[in-house]
Design an enzyme around this catalytic site. Sequence first.
Site, mmCIF file in Angstrom:
data_model
loop_
_atom_site.group_PDB
_atom_site.id
_atom_site.type_symbol
_atom_site.label_atom_id
_atom_site.label_comp_id
_atom_site.label_asym_id
_atom_site.label_seq_id
_atom_site.Cartn_x
_atom_site.Cartn_y
_atom_site.Cartn_z
ATOM 1 N N HIS A 1 55.420 24.718 103.453
ATOM 2 C CA HIS A 1 56.206 23.485 103.609
ATOM 3 C C HIS A 1 55.310 22.305 103.226
ATOM 4 C CE1 HIS A 1 59.337 20.887 105.158
ATOM 5 N NE2 HIS A 1 58.404 20.197 105.774
ATOM 6 N N SER B 1 55.504 26.588 90.685
ATOM 7 C CA SER B 1 54.071 26.242 90.562
ATOM 8 C C SER B 1 53.246 26.907 91.658
ATOM 9 C CB SER B 1 53.878 24.720 90.605
ATOM 10 O OG SER B 1 54.090 24.212 91.901
HETATM 11 C C1 GRF Z 1 56.846 22.638 96.934
HETATM 12 O O1 GRF Z 1 56.592 21.325 97.405
HETATM 13 C C2 GRF Z 1 56.935 23.594 98.101
HETATM 14 O O2 GRF Z 1 56.200 23.148 99.218
HETATM 15 C C3 GRF Z 1 58.369 23.576 98.456
HETATM 16 O O3 GRF Z 1 59.009 23.562 97.179
HETATM 17 C C4 GRF Z 1 58.249 22.694 96.317
HETATM 18 C C5 GRF Z 1 58.291 23.194 94.893
HETATM 19 O O4 GRF Z 1 57.481 24.327 94.817
HETATM 20 N N1 GRF Z 1 58.710 24.691 99.306
HETATM 21 P P1 GRF Z 1 57.173 25.053 93.382
HETATM 22 O O5 GRF Z 1 56.543 24.032 92.468
HETATM 23 O O6 GRF Z 1 58.502 25.518 92.827
HETATM 24 O O7 GRF Z 1 56.260 26.178 93.740
#
Ligand code: GRF
Length: 209
Positions: free
Chosen positions: A113, A17
């Site tokens: 993070h 995402s």
């Molecule tokens: C997010 O909370 C990011 O901060 C962490 O992984 C989680 C999932 O990220 N590093 P995404 O939806 O796969 O971009």
Amino acid sequence: MLHRPERLAFLASGTGSNVRAILTAIREKRLGCRAVCLLSDRAKAPALELARAAGLETAVFGRACWGDHAPRADDVLDWLRGQAVDSLVLAGFLRKVPAVLLEAWPGAIYNIHPALLPSFGGPGMYGSHVHRAVWNAGCRVSGATVHLVDGIYDHGTILAQASTDLEGASGPDEVAARVLAVEHRLFADTLERLHRGTLTVRKESPLHG
Ligand code: GRF
């Protein structure tokens, strides 16, 4: 002087995402970088399909390529060099970046993070573990941090942070949802400020001195 990202390689282990949010910012001309490729450590990561649909080159590199003793790390180095990228963007990437990559792209590897570092960071602090710890600590706010990646988890120079109020939140899942919305804005905004050369750092991490 901070590196100014132009050609981005994404590293993603999960849904992607954050990758989607950055690709949208590029498409809407809110970010002047070029998305070139995406690699994952998981063949089934939905982020791979998302990247392919956006026309990015993709590849999968398994566990032998990551961590402090990564016998296959050079495979990743060779592939990324072949893509001619100048920056690595960790967007939901759960592995430790090996030294060969840190050395090849010094000061040009970025991570997001889902907490306000240095709180709630370090080994084991990822995904829902972070939000549960924030919830259990009774925090009134949480947020996200974009930082430079060095050889220690969640330790590199802090580049940007943004907070979200937890008023009325029902539990860790609600914390996660509010923080993710912050991440999606913060990462693209921070990359654009780096791209333009307008971001200043308050304190360099000792490993980046
Ligand atoms: C997010 O909370 C990011 O901060 C962490 O992984 C989680 C999932 O990220 N590093 P995404 O939806 O796969 O971009």
